[in-house]
Design an enzyme around this catalytic site. Structure first.
Site, PDB file in Angstrom:
ATOM      1  N   ASN A 355       0.836  -1.193   0.000  1.00  0.00           N
ATOM      2  CA  ASN A 355       0.000   0.000   0.000  1.00  0.00           C
ATOM      3  C   ASN A 355       0.876   1.250   0.000  1.00  0.00           C
ATOM      4  OD1 ASN A 355      -2.679   1.501   0.527  1.00  0.00           O
ATOM      5  ND2 ASN A 355      -1.326   2.258   2.133  1.00  0.00           N
ATOM      6  N   GLU A 356       0.820   2.001  -1.087  1.00  0.00           N
ATOM      7  CA  GLU A 356       1.443   3.312  -1.227  1.00  0.00           C
ATOM      8  C   GLU A 356       2.902   3.371  -0.771  1.00  0.00           C
ATOM      9  OE1 GLU A 356      -1.103   6.167   0.655  1.00  0.00           O
ATOM     10  OE2 GLU A 356      -2.534   6.122  -0.990  1.00  0.00           O
ATOM     11  N   PRO A 357       3.771   2.548  -1.355  1.00  0.00           N
ATOM     12  CA  PRO A 357       5.198   2.700  -1.057  1.00  0.00           C
ATOM     13  C   PRO A 357       5.759   3.888  -1.823  1.00  0.00           C
ATOM     14  CG  PRO A 357       4.923   1.070  -2.766  1.00  0.00           C
ATOM     15  CD  PRO A 357       3.527   1.512  -2.374  1.00  0.00           C
TER      16      PRO A 357
END
Length: 406
Positions: A355-357
């Site tokens: 999730n959203e690196p």
């Protein structure tokens, strides 16, 4: 138990505590269980656990959202025994969710300033969050089951493999308890004529009834297929449009602890609003949630807790001492654990690996190429996705998107 210890009291020193806490209780084992295989199973402990029986360490586990267990034979006697569990909420670069500890060392509240740093947008609940169970099996037991399904015309196909000792007999029962297919052996194919299909908001579950010379187990099975085209998601060959949410396991009093009444209420609200799916943002949810999704026909994007791999003021997260080879090894371990737990759930539509690196630096591409290859090697029947966002370099983000999506 199950509950989050750091949200159940009014003591701010406990709520803000960083470090180890201890759980302890007596465990009574009947005499007639002593000739069986004895197993102690934890649904989840956040985020690090060391388990002792009668003062002796028997297992430890890293990762706060998936089950683990230990065989107790040789460590217990009939009658009273003492179980002790050390639990830590500390997060560093070697675990998921991803976090940092100042100066590389944990500091303990209130002796020093709170040292825990993370970049995810939910409270760092800690504790024994899901049920702890003592169960017994024969020593020759059914160790593992893998099921894959297909559809040919009006017929359902069930391919199964079973890891066990001894001869195996397998029957498939419909929802009325009637046997509709039978097979012998630890691997095989069943053909179900005019099969009832598992469908979104219209679930049908068969029971795979497995018997060996010493053991007996039943597994719910939904017959369905998943396909992805350039612009459509197909369930059983028909287009399906996902309507749903990224939700959280979060409630008053229990924190992230299992609350079955709340789960029932959540599903009622999902149905009321017209949803047909949800994403387990940003960690695997309880087995009870997955079982309910199977039963009620909800599609699930199943996500590992690879959240917090972003610094809004610093793009180079995938580097030594941050998200490095130790993080990657644990990331793969968590994906393996998630696959082993959830591989047979018909509700599981996709695996979500992150999730959203910080996806704008070159090293993230190599990292997620390995992560994606790992889960695809485990399961080629489901799409692999990740939640990414555009930050600085759209070309790199697009490349990463091509790697992890579909």
């Amino acid at each position: 138990v199950p509950a989050s210890y750091n949200d159940i009291t009014t003591d701010h020193t406990l709520r803000d505590h960083i470090g180890w806490v201890w759980y302890e209780r007596d465990l009574y084992i009947p005499l007639d269980w002593m000739d069986k295989r004895l197993v102690l199973r934890f649904g989840s402990v956040a985020h690090h656990a060391i388990v002792y029986i009668n003062g002796k360490e028997i297992t430890r586990h890293k990762g706060g959202f998936l089950p683990f267990e230990a065989v107790l034979n040789g460590h217990v006697s009939s009658g009273q025994n003492r179980i002790t569990v050390a639990v830590s909420n500390m997060l560093d670069h070697t675990c998921l969710p991803f976090g940092l500890l100042s100066d590389g060392k944990p500091e303990y509240y209130p002796a020093g300033e709170k040292a825990q740093k993370f970049h995810f947008d939910f409270f760092n609940y800690s504790g024994i969050h899901r049920p702890v169970k003592l169960y017994a099996t024969p020593h020759r037991y059914i160790k593992d089951i893998t099921v894959n399904t297909d559809i040919i015309g009006n017929d359902g196909i069930i391919d199964y493999s079973i890891l066990c000792d001894g001869k195996v007999q397998v029957s498939l029962l419909d929802e009325d308890g009637n046997a509709v297919a039978r097979c012998d052996g630890d691997a095989g194919r069943m053909v179900v004529k005019n099969a009832h299909l598992w469908n979104v908001r219209n679930a049908y579950l068969y029971q795979l009834d497995i018997r060996t010379e010493d053991d007996h187990y039943t597994l719910p099975v939904g017959i369905r297929t998943i396909q992805v085209t350039e612009n459509q998601l197909l369930l059983n060959g028909n287009p399906v449009y996902l309507k749903g949410f990224g939700k959280h396991e979060d409630s008053d009093i229990n924190g992230r602890g299992l609350d079955n009444a709340l789960n029932v209420r959540d599903f009622e609200l999902l149905k009321w609003i017209g949803a047909n799916s949800f994403r387990t943002s940003h960690y695997p949810y309880s087995e009870e949630i997955m079982q309910m999704a199977d039963r009620q026909g909800f599609l699930v994007i199943d996500e590992v807790p690879a959240v917090g791999m972003n610094f809004f003021s610093k793009s180079e997260v995938f580097a030594p001492g941050l998200a490095d080879e130790k993080t990657l090894a644990h990331h793969k371990d968590v994906l393996t654990e998630l696959y082993q737990r959830d591989k047979n759930h018909p509700c599981v539509l996709m695996w979500s690996v992150t999730n959203e690196p910080n996806s704008d630096n070159d090293s993230s591409l190599a990292y997620f190429t390995e992560v994606t290859a790992h889960i695809r090697n485990l399961d080629s029947t489901r799409p692999v996705v990740g939640v990414i966002y555009k930050q600085l370099h759209e070309e790199r983000v697009a490349h990463l998107y091509d790697v992890i999506c579909l």
